[in-house]
Design an enzyme around this catalytic site. Structure first.
Site, PDB file in Angstrom:
ATOM      1  N   ARG A  56       0.217  -0.940   0.189  1.00 20.73           N
ATOM      2  CA  ARG A  56      -0.019  -0.726   0.410  1.00 20.73           C
ATOM      3  C   ARG A  56       0.575   1.215   0.176  1.00 20.73           C
ATOM      4  NH1 ARG A  56      -4.084  -2.206  -1.561  1.00 20.73           N
ATOM      5  NH2 ARG A  56      -5.154  -2.881  -0.299  1.00 20.73           N
ATOM      6  N   HIS A  81      -1.358   0.910  -9.986  1.00 25.26           N
ATOM      7  CA  HIS A  81      -1.650  -0.548  -9.446  1.00 25.26           C
ATOM      8  C   HIS A  81      -1.952  -1.659  -9.757  1.00 25.26           C
ATOM      9  CE1 HIS A  81      -3.719  -0.932  -4.680  1.00 25.26           C
ATOM     10  NE2 HIS A  81      -3.561  -2.644  -5.958  1.00 25.26           N
ATOM     11  N   GLU A 115      -3.570   7.933  -4.685  1.00 21.94           N
ATOM     12  CA  GLU A 115      -3.909   6.736  -5.632  1.00 21.94           C
ATOM     13  C   GLU A 115      -5.512   7.889  -6.477  1.00 21.94           C
ATOM     14  OE1 GLU A 115      -3.932   2.751  -4.813  1.00 21.94           O
ATOM     15  OE2 GLU A 115      -1.645   2.973  -5.264  1.00 21.94           O
TER      16      GLU A 115
END
Ligand code: 8YV
Length: 312
Positions: free
Chosen positions: A231, A278, A260
């Protein structure tokens, strides 16, 4: 059978929405323009929530859903879910472990290769026509190098096996020493100091926030590369940008970011960073399996059976 009302808290792909719509009355909180009005209208009926890994779920929202029974996460990470609150209030949480392990480990291993061998830069070099003028600069070999895995869970172990196949040595740090053939280092700082690649595979959330600080990056040093498929919150992104700019560390391979989908321009400008949007679990096969689990967990719960992959 009567369809159960559920709240959708994240943008979800069609192959997940279709089976959800078949089994539930889905209220799209994520796309709702007037979220308060939606809650006022349907909040009292909602029995389930569907969200993505990393979706932030405020307790204040859950408190407005008196009939809520279950949160089904489309992802292995559930760092945005207040799990203790859910436990205390008898609300189930489920996630999608295992089915994404291999893809995420593949991505971590690819980032190690891309950073060490500068593969993305080499591809840009060829496309820019630079090969006609001379060869691409030499890169660094993987064999014999030491990779330090932070968080040796299912994904961390799958990464370690892949990196061993590249001839790398493995060490790890986590809360406990495990029965594995790899060296345990009892501090993150000690691991960072020792390794060539620091690979983050630990959960996000408050307890791991900014664990990779300026101090850890300084310990990793100019021989070291940071790989993050965990993360963005685990890394102090501002400190990382400074470390990449100053050559405090050699490079970084990142699939996750603090905010993000926003990636700071200063990070985009760092030529020594490989940046991915991601995508570590982003294959047709894996996302289909994840979607199947999200739906199956809800179905099991609402039919009175235990969910397949409960967090609590
Ligand atoms: C997904 C993830 O990007 O599993 C997780 O925790 O972060 C990823 O696999 C996401 O959950 C799918 O939307």
């Amino acid at each position: 059978m009567e369809k159960t009302p559920v709240l959708i808290l994240a943008p979800l792909p069609d192959f997940l929405m279709q089976p959800l719509l078949a089994a539930h009355v889905c209220h799209d909180y994520f796309h709702a323009e007037d979220k308060a009005a939606l809650l006022a209208r349907v909040g009292a009926e909602i029995r389930g929530i569907v969200l993505s890994g990393g979706t932030l779920v405020p307790v204040a929202l859950l408190e407005q859903l008196p009939k809520l029974e279950i949160l089904s996460v489309f992802g292995v990470g559930y760092d945005g879910v207040p799990v203790d609150w859910c436990k205390a209030n008898g609300i189930r949480v489920t996630n999608t472990p295992d089915v994404l392990t291999e893809d995420v480990a593949d991505t971590a291993s690819a980032l190690v290769l891309m950073t060490s061998r500068k593969l993305a830069a080499a591809s840009r070099f060829l496309r820019a026509g630079a090969w006609e003028k001379g060869p691409f600069p030499l890169a660094h070999a993987l064999r014999g190098k030491l990779a330090g895995i932070v968080g040796l869970g299912r994904i961390g172990k799958a990464i370690a096996h892949r990196l061993e196949a590249h001839g790398m040595r493995i060490a790890y740090h986590g809360r406990t020493r495990q029965d594995v053939p790899w060296e345990y280092v009892d501090s993150l700082l000690g691991l960072a100091q020792a390794v060539d690649f620091l690979v983050l595979a630990l959960p996000g959330g408050a307890t791991t926030k900014h664990l990779v600080s300026a101090e850890v990056l300084a310990a990793l040093g100019a021989k070291g590369t940071l790989i993050n498929i965990a993360r963005g919150s685990v890394v102090d992104e501002a400190a990382l940008i400074t470390a990449l700019q100053n050559g405090t560390i050699r490079g970084a391979g990142l699939d996750v970011f603090e905010n993000e989908p926003h990636v700071p321009e200063a990070l985009i400008q760092c030529e020594n960073a490989v940046l991915l949007p991601h995508l570590s679990s982003g294959t047709h096969e894996t996302r289909a399996e994840m979607a199947r689990l999200v739906v199956a967990n809800l179905a099991a719960h609402f039919s009175g059976a235990p969910p397949l992959t409960p967090v609590c």
